[in-house]
Design an enzyme around this catalytic site. Structure first.
Site, short mmCIF file in Angstrom:
data_model
loop_
_atom_site.label_atom_id
_atom_site.label_comp_id
_atom_site.label_asym_id
_atom_site.label_seq_id
_atom_site.Cartn_x
_atom_site.Cartn_y
_atom_site.Cartn_z
N THR A 33 0.86 -1.17 0.00
CA THR A 33 0.00 0.00 0.00
C THR A 33 0.90 1.22 0.00
O THR A 33 2.06 1.14 0.40
CB THR A 33 -0.84 0.01 1.29
OG1 THR A 33 -1.62 -1.18 1.37
CG2 THR A 33 -1.78 1.20 1.38
N ARG A 50 -12.96 -8.59 -1.30
CA ARG A 50 -12.41 -8.23 0.03
C ARG A 50 -11.94 -6.77 0.01
O ARG A 50 -11.20 -6.35 -0.86
CB ARG A 50 -11.24 -9.14 0.36
CG ARG A 50 -10.50 -8.81 1.66
CD ARG A 50 -9.28 -7.95 1.43
NE ARG A 50 -8.49 -7.75 2.64
CZ ARG A 50 -7.49 -6.88 2.73
NH1 ARG A 50 -7.17 -6.12 1.72
NH2 ARG A 50 -6.82 -6.75 3.85
N GLY A 85 -9.86 -4.01 2.35
CA GLY A 85 -9.04 -3.82 3.54
C GLY A 85 -9.31 -2.46 4.15
O GLY A 85 -10.41 -1.89 4.02
N ASP A 86 -8.32 -1.92 4.82
CA ASP A 86 -8.48 -0.64 5.50
C ASP A 86 -8.30 0.57 4.59
O ASP A 86 -8.82 1.64 4.88
CB ASP A 86 -7.46 -0.54 6.65
CG ASP A 86 -6.02 -0.70 6.17
OD1 ASP A 86 -5.79 -1.43 5.18
OD2 ASP A 86 -5.12 -0.11 6.79
N THR A 128 -0.28 1.31 6.40
CA THR A 128 -0.03 0.18 5.53
C THR A 128 0.10 -1.05 6.43
O THR A 128 0.52 -0.92 7.58
CB THR A 128 1.27 0.35 4.71
OG1 THR A 128 2.38 0.48 5.62
CG2 THR A 128 1.23 1.59 3.83
N GLY A 129 -0.25 -2.20 5.92
CA GLY A 129 -0.14 -3.40 6.74
C GLY A 129 -1.45 -4.16 6.78
O GLY A 129 -2.26 -4.09 5.84
N GLY A 186 -4.80 -4.96 6.92
CA GLY A 186 -6.01 -4.15 6.84
C GLY A 186 -7.10 -4.59 7.78
O GLY A 186 -7.79 -3.76 8.39
N1 GLY Z 1 -3.48 -2.29 4.16
C1 GLY Z 1 -3.93 -2.71 2.89
C2 GLY Z 1 -4.87 -3.82 2.94
O1 GLY Z 1 -4.93 -4.56 3.90
O2 GLY Z 1 -5.60 -3.98 1.97
#
Ligand code: GLY
Length: 401
Positions: A236, A264, A266-267, A287-288, A290
């Site tokens: 990310t 799906r 993520g965050d 980043t990481g 999510g």
């Molecule tokens: N941090 C990006 C994701 O999990 O999609």
């Protein structure tokens, strides 16, 4: 976890900066600098994930020319989105389990207190710009899937195939292992059914090395490809910008978790999780992992902590500790996830914090900073160690090896 003993890693809670220095990585290009005071020496200031470093200078020059803070943030994140060799975002991003690149992004504009986001978008490279289009040209904040794609085309975006040959080959390698994301997840009481760990990982690696060779993955790329199969990444980029007038904006964009189930999110597209800016206080992004960040509304939590007086460093650490608390501090599970926050306060104080030192030994997490000179600084980590030291093995009944 079988032979994957925790004692191999020196786990230290807190901010033991000295130990980081002891584990100093080999020099990389660009060089990672010692952490500075975490306060910008001048405004404007830009902070981003490390993969934004090459794009900071041009965006910084434009800030001096008076360009808007969101434009500057978008200029930074567009760099990796356009780069086919960056497999964490945009063109060349690692695909979902069906082999389709599926992108998410969000942005916030501090001065006008507006936000836009898109999720699960196919065939549109610059989803960061698409998030801004949602903000500017709809009465909504978030569009997803086919509707977002149709909106993109209506706004003049080009449909294009985003799967590069290199990313397709890594996906094919993953297909040989054929893990899946149907659970149980880390938060499930039966989580170990999914992540048995232990046994003979050298055997897996040997098989994957052979398959990678058969797929035509170049020798120098095989280690990286195998790592991405064993540890599906969540690559990310986030960028937060503060100009000399005190205006702030931010953007986060991603191809999300590699090999994910179609649909799906993520965050990154979630305002308040992967990206949050409050013009009165500051800005943060992530980043990481999510899934973990959504559960603690990380970026929003950080900004709210700063509103209550915490420094960027303490606010970031507090968000990491919320993730730790969600697992009762169980390091057997926490070692399978990672999170980095990029934090910028309205007065120019900033911080990069991460759950672990880096993904791999010798490759620490970094925050890219520009406050007159661009640089990469190591993040401050809550735990010391590399979060991809223990491949989460796929249970024999789940895999085709
Ligand atoms: N941090 C990006 C994701 O999990 O999609």
């Amino acid at each position: 976890m079988g032979d994957v003993g925790w004692t191999r890693r020196d786990v230290v809670s807190g901010l033991a900066l000295g130990a980081l220095a002891r584990g100093a990585p080999a020099a990389e290009t660009p060089q990672i600098e010692p952490r500075r005071s975490m306060r910008a020496t001048a405004l404007p200031v830009i902070v981003s994930a490390g993969n934004g470093h090459a794009y900071l200078d041009a965006a910084y020059r434009r800030l001096h020319e008076g360009v808007d803070t969101l434009e500057a943030a978008l200029q930074v994140v567009r760099g990796p989105e356009d780069d086919p060799n960056d497999d964490s975002v945009g063109l060349g991003g690692l695909p979902n389990e069906d082999g389709v690149v599926e992108l998410d992004a969000s942005c916030m504009h501090g001065p006008t207190r507006r936000a836009g986001a898109v999720g699960a978008v196919h065939d549109i490279k610059n989803v960061s710009l698409l998030a801004r289009e949602v903000m500017l040209h709809t009465g909504h904040v978030m569009l997803v899937g086919e509707g977002a794609e149709r909106f993109a085309v209506a706004r003049g975006f080009k449909r294009e195939d985003l799967l590069t040959d290199a990313s397709r080959k890594v996906w094919l390698l993953w297909k040989q292992v054929h893990s899946d994301w149907w659970g149980p997840g880390l938060a499930d009481p039966d989580w170990q059914d999914r992540l048995p760990g232990g046994a003979d990982q050298s055997r897996d690696r040997g098989r994957l090395e052979q398959i990678a060779q058969d797929l035509g993955i170049a020798a120098e790329r095989r280690h990286d490809a195998i790592q991405k199969v064993l540890f599906p990444p969540t690559g990310t980029i986030h960028c937060s910008v503060l100009n000399a007038k005190g205006e702030m904006s931010a953007c986060t964009t991603t191809s999300g978790l590699a090999w994910k189930l179609a649909g799906r999110l993520g965050d990154s597209p979630i305002i308040g999780a992967g990206c949050f800016t409050d013009q009165d206080v500051g800005s943060a992004g992530a980043t990481g992992s999510g899934e973990e960040n959504i559960k603690v509304a990380g970026a929003h939590s950080i900004v709210e902590s700063m509103r209550r007086g915490m420094s960027p460093l303490d606010a970031g650490m507090d968000a990491l500790k919320r993730i730790v608390r969600n697992y009762g501090g169980d390091l057997e599970r926490l070692k399978f996830l990672d999170m980095t926050y990029y934090v910028l306060r309205k007065d120019g104080a900033y911080a990069g914090v991460s759950l672990w030192t880096g993904y791999e030994p010798g490759k620490p997490h970094t925050i890219a900073v520009h406050d007159g000179s661009p640089r990469l600084e190591q993040t401050v980590s809550l735990y010391h160690g590399a979060s991809r030291e223990w491949p989460p093995r796929v249970a024999p009944r789940r895999r085709g090896l």
